[in-house]
Design an enzyme around this catalytic site. Structure first.
Site, PDB file in Angstrom:
ATOM      1  N   GLY A  10       0.823  -1.212   0.000  1.00 35.43           N
ATOM      2  CA  GLY A  10       0.000   0.000   0.000  1.00 35.43           C
ATOM      3  C   GLY A  10       0.849   1.250   0.000  1.00 35.43           C
ATOM      4  O   GLY A  10       1.336   1.668   1.055  1.00 35.43           O
ATOM      5  N   GLY A  12       0.066   4.457  -0.793  1.00 37.63           N
ATOM      6  CA  GLY A  12      -0.597   5.746  -0.768  1.00 37.63           C
ATOM      7  C   GLY A  12       0.275   6.750  -0.033  1.00 37.63           C
ATOM      8  O   GLY A  12       1.457   6.513   0.234  1.00 37.63           O
ATOM      9  N   MET A  14       0.456   7.753   3.132  1.00 39.74           N
ATOM     10  CA  MET A  14       1.056   7.274   4.380  1.00 39.74           C
ATOM     11  C   MET A  14       2.030   6.125   4.130  1.00 39.74           C
ATOM     12  O   MET A  14       3.120   6.068   4.710  1.00 39.74           O
ATOM     13  CB  MET A  14      -0.048   6.839   5.344  1.00 39.74           C
ATOM     14  CG  MET A  14      -0.852   7.969   5.926  1.00 39.74           C
ATOM     15  SD  MET A  14       0.059   8.897   7.179  1.00 39.74           S
ATOM     16  CE  MET A  14       0.106   7.697   8.519  1.00 39.74           C
ATOM     17  N   ASN A 104      -5.958   2.507  10.299  1.00 43.48           N
ATOM     18  CA  ASN A 104      -6.865   2.954  11.361  1.00 43.48           C
ATOM     19  C   ASN A 104      -7.955   1.910  11.588  1.00 43.48           C
ATOM     20  O   ASN A 104      -9.136   2.150  11.335  1.00 43.48           O
ATOM     21  CB  ASN A 104      -7.503   4.303  11.004  1.00 43.48           C
ATOM     22  CG  ASN A 104      -6.753   5.471  11.590  1.00 43.48           C
ATOM     23  OD1 ASN A 104      -5.981   5.321  12.531  1.00 43.48           O
ATOM     24  ND2 ASN A 104      -6.958   6.644  11.033  1.00 43.48           N
ATOM     25  N   SER A 128       0.238   7.225  14.437  1.00 43.66           N
ATOM     26  CA  SER A 128      -0.284   8.590  14.447  1.00 43.66           C
ATOM     27  C   SER A 128       0.799   9.581  14.057  1.00 43.66           C
ATOM     28  O   SER A 128       1.967   9.414  14.403  1.00 43.66           O
ATOM     29  CB  SER A 128      -0.834   8.957  15.829  1.00 43.66           C
ATOM     30  OG  SER A 128      -1.288  10.302  15.833  1.00 43.66           O
ATOM     31  N   GLY A 130       0.162  11.599  10.870  1.00 40.44           N
ATOM     32  CA  GLY A 130      -0.079  12.054   9.510  1.00 40.44           C
ATOM     33  C   GLY A 130       1.084  11.743   8.599  1.00 40.44           C
ATOM     34  O   GLY A 130       1.994  10.976   8.938  1.00 40.44           O
ATOM     35  N   LYS A 183      -4.902   3.769  19.965  1.00 40.40           N
ATOM     36  CA  LYS A 183      -4.909   4.739  18.857  1.00 40.40           C
ATOM     37  C   LYS A 183      -6.296   5.357  18.689  1.00 40.40           C
ATOM     38  O   LYS A 183      -6.435   6.554  18.400  1.00 40.40           O
ATOM     39  CB  LYS A 183      -4.473   4.047  17.567  1.00 40.40           C
ATOM     40  CG  LYS A 183      -4.596   4.897  16.301  1.00 40.40           C
ATOM     41  CD  LYS A 183      -3.782   6.192  16.388  1.00 40.40           C
ATOM     42  CE  LYS A 183      -3.540   6.823  15.025  1.00 40.40           C
ATOM     43  NZ  LYS A 183      -4.705   6.965  14.165  1.00 40.40           N
ATOM     44  N   HIS A 186      -6.701   7.889  21.359  1.00 40.49           N
ATOM     45  CA  HIS A 186      -5.875   9.024  20.946  1.00 40.49           C
ATOM     46  C   HIS A 186      -6.653   9.912  19.982  1.00 40.49           C
ATOM     47  O   HIS A 186      -6.696  11.140  20.125  1.00 40.49           O
ATOM     48  CB  HIS A 186      -4.593   8.523  20.264  1.00 40.49           C
ATOM     49  CG  HIS A 186      -3.866   9.573  19.463  1.00 40.49           C
ATOM     50  ND1 HIS A 186      -4.303   9.991  18.208  1.00 40.49           N
ATOM     51  CD2 HIS A 186      -2.753  10.300  19.731  1.00 40.49           C
ATOM     52  CE1 HIS A 186      -3.484  10.932  17.751  1.00 40.49           C
ATOM     53  NE2 HIS A 186      -2.544  11.127  18.659  1.00 40.49           N
ATOM     54  N   ASN A 187      -7.298   9.290  18.997  1.00 42.02           N
ATOM     55  CA  ASN A 187      -8.032  10.071  18.009  1.00 42.02           C
ATOM     56  C   ASN A 187      -9.261  10.741  18.609  1.00 42.02           C
ATOM     57  O   ASN A 187      -9.643  11.840  18.203  1.00 42.02           O
ATOM     58  CB  ASN A 187      -8.432   9.177  16.837  1.00 42.02           C
ATOM     59  CG  ASN A 187      -7.264   8.885  15.912  1.00 42.02           C
ATOM     60  OD1 ASN A 187      -6.112   8.963  16.314  1.00 42.02           O
ATOM     61  ND2 ASN A 187      -7.554   8.532  14.683  1.00 42.02           N
ATOM     62  N   GLU A 190      -7.989  13.683  20.211  1.00 42.37           N
ATOM     63  CA  GLU A 190      -7.666  14.612  19.126  1.00 42.37           C
ATOM     64  C   GLU A 190      -8.911  15.395  18.694  1.00 42.37           C
ATOM     65  O   GLU A 190      -8.867  16.626  18.531  1.00 42.37           O
ATOM     66  CB  GLU A 190      -7.101  13.821  17.952  1.00 42.37           C
ATOM     67  CG  GLU A 190      -6.783  14.610  16.707  1.00 42.37           C
ATOM     68  CD  GLU A 190      -6.341  13.694  15.576  1.00 42.37           C
ATOM     69  OE1 GLU A 190      -6.859  13.848  14.450  1.00 42.37           O
ATOM     70  OE2 GLU A 190      -5.491  12.817  15.818  1.00 42.37           O
ATOM     71  N   LYS A 261     -13.316  10.441   9.945  1.00 37.06           N
ATOM     72  CA  LYS A 261     -13.104   9.100   9.402  1.00 37.06           C
ATOM     73  C   LYS A 261     -13.620   7.999  10.318  1.00 37.06           C
ATOM     74  O   LYS A 261     -13.467   6.825  10.018  1.00 37.06           O
ATOM     75  CB  LYS A 261     -11.622   8.882   9.102  1.00 37.06           C
ATOM     76  CG  LYS A 261     -11.115   9.749   7.961  1.00 37.06           C
ATOM     77  CD  LYS A 261      -9.688   9.409   7.580  1.00 37.06           C
ATOM     78  CE  LYS A 261      -9.237  10.211   6.366  1.00 37.06           C
ATOM     79  NZ  LYS A 261      -7.848   9.888   5.965  1.00 37.06           N
ATOM     80  N   ARG A 288     -19.059  17.752  15.233  1.00 38.36           N
ATOM     81  CA  ARG A 288     -18.719  17.495  13.826  1.00 38.36           C
ATOM     82  C   ARG A 288     -19.959  17.075  13.047  1.00 38.36           C
ATOM     83  O   ARG A 288     -20.142  17.474  11.886  1.00 38.36           O
ATOM     84  CB  ARG A 288     -17.634  16.421  13.728  1.00 38.36           C
ATOM     85  CG  ARG A 288     -16.278  16.891  14.199  1.00 38.36           C
ATOM     86  CD  ARG A 288     -15.158  16.108  13.575  1.00 38.36           C
ATOM     87  NE  ARG A 288     -13.883  16.447  14.200  1.00 38.36           N
ATOM     88  CZ  ARG A 288     -12.710  16.027  13.760  1.00 38.36           C
ATOM     89  NH1 ARG A 288     -12.637  15.242  12.694  1.00 38.36           N
ATOM     90  NH2 ARG A 288     -11.592  16.368  14.385  1.00 38.36           N
TER      91      ARG A 288
END
Length: 466
Positions: A10, A12, A14, A104, A128, A130, A183, A186-187, A190, A261, A288
């Site tokens: 993969g 992409g 990231m 994720n 994490s 980005g 994680k 964490h998000n 965030e 997401k 959101r």
């Protein structure tokens, strides 16, 4: 052909960044992407790092290029694509080889994949930071069998961000889906951090009439103090930016509909299952969702009048409210992680989690150093009761109350700040009002209640058996 020490599927944004990071740290890496031209583009664009990158055009070639026992990182979209990739790779791999999902993922999927793993092992890994973090040093949260983590730890700790004391921000969090769970929280934090910043920005813009440039200056100043953090830093940067197309301040030309997401939503959902209150995160997820209702909000303003209006609040009070809100949010987040450790039987080291978040990740901040120290003193104590943070709440809590109160009077939506305040008030009230709820539940459903005096009588006089 160079024998790779690890593989990656993969390429992409990231995945390509992570591959370059691994190669830069001296580890030959074999890479594969579904679109072969992307693989060749990443390899040819790697410059001096290209000799350490082995491009492959088939999964069989990828597997053959990696030294045994093999380890392959998946950087593909969460959900079914991960299962599909595991199914495609497994027949080509051997007993003891390792597949690492670094996307994720929902931790429930990671639990399932760990349980279903056969001769080919499986590791879930939260990453994490980005694109920049993936390229230059992310925060890494591993979950699965400890022996599998230890096997790839030399590579993962080498590519991870380093805290100020030089400690790599890459750790094994616990068994099965523990890494992806941490994680996810964490998000969630965030989301909450960003929402509180947005609420304070809104008060500055609409309540105090500050320009984008003035807002930038305020956040830049805050970034030199207790609130020093990545998110405060980039807020100052984006507020100061100018739109190349119009010359207007960049924030003023952006539609106020925030994307997501799903990880913040997962945090809120799992918190309910764990009976671990995270109202600041829940408020941020709600905000959101409301932001996406652009037409409905416009209709609401047309019907009920423009809002919000001027407020009498100092910038210093806003800073203090942010400090208090941040502490309360993180206290909730760590409380949720502690509850998950009990529920799932995971080995979750709260001080280590705070240390892993000190660099590389989106919520990195100076405050996490003190949080790690407080959790090391007593991981079972609510973070707001640790001496350092209790003192900060005593000093800054009144400003949070003022900001929420004045914001509400002025029509400013401050759901995350308010949620933190009301949770704090509940958590510092020895006798609350749930006794009335228990009485109501007993009245309509005979659910019973406990008495303050300890008597063996659990129903009210509205029931014959009471």
């Amino acid at each position: 052909m160079t024998q790779a020490q690890i593989g990656l599927v993969g390429l992409g944004t990231m995945g390509a960044a992570l591959a370059l990071n691994i190669a830069e740290k001296g580890f030959p890496i074999a890479v594969w992407n579904r679109t072969g031209s992307v693989t060749e583009s990443v390899h040819s664009g790697a410059g001096a790092l290209s000799p350490r990158i082995v491009p492959t055009q088939t999964l069989a070639d990828l597997v053959a290029a990696i030294a045994r026992p093999r380890a392959i990182i998946l950087m593909v979209p969460a959900g079914q694509p991960v299962d599909d990739q595991i199914a495609a790779l497994t027949p080509l791999m051997e007993e003891g080889d390792l597949i690492i999902d670094a996307g994720n993922a929902n931790f429930h999927d990671t639990n399932r994949r760990t349980a279903d793993a056969g001769p080919v092992h499986f590791l879930g890994m939260g990453v994490s930071g980005g694109e920049d973090g993936a390229r230059h040093g992310p925060s890494i949260m591993g979950g699965g069998d400890r022996a599998d983590w230890d096997r790839v730890a030399p590579i993962l700790t080498a590519i991870a961000a380093k805290a100020e004391d030089g400690t790599p921000c890459a750790k094994w969090m616990g068994e099965a889906g523990a890494g992806h769970f941490v994680k996810t929280v964490h998000n969630g934090i965030e989301y909450a951090d960003m929402q509180m910043i947005a609420e304070v920005y809104g008060i500055m813009r609409d309540g105090l009439g500050l320009s984008a440039g003035e807002v930038s200056g305020v956040f830049a100043g805050w970034n030199t103090g207790v609130l020093h953090s990545y998110l405060v830093e980039i807020t100052a940067t984006v507020a100061a930016a100018t739109d190349p197309a119009t010359g207007a301040p960049m924030p003023d030309v952006i539609l106020d509909a925030a994307g997501q997401k799903g990880t913040g939503r997962w945090t809120a959902i799992e918190a309910q299952h764990l009976a671990a209150p995270v109202p600041v995160i829940e408020a941020a997820v709600m905000a959101r969702n409301v932001s996406a209702r652009v037409a409905e909000r416009a209709a609401g303003q047309a019907r009920f009048g423009a809002a919000p209006g001027p407020v009498t609040i100092t910038v210093d009070a806003l800073e203090q409210a942010m400090i208090a809100g941040k502490i309360l949010c993180y206290a909730q987040g760590f409380g949720m992680i502690e509850a998950a450790g009990r529920e799932f039987g995971w080995t979750l080291d709260l001080p280590e989690i705070a240390r892993v978040w000190r660099a590389g990740c989106i919520i990195r901040s100076s405050m996490l150093n003190d949080m790690a120290a407080a959790l090391a003193e007593d991981a079972g104590r609510n973070l707001m009761l640790a001496p350092t943070f209790a003192r900060l709440l005593e000093g800054n809590g009144p400003a949070l109350r003022e900001v929420v109160g004045q914001g509400a009077l002025g029509g400013h939506a401050v759901p995350a700040l308010a949620a933190g305040l009301f949770w704090f008030d509940m958590m510092r009230t020895g006798r609350g009002t749930a006794n009335m709820i228990q009485a109501q539940r007993d009245y309509f459903g005979a659910h019973g209640f406990d008495r303050l005096d300890g008597r063996d009588s659990h129903h009210g006089p509205w029931w014959p058996q009471g």
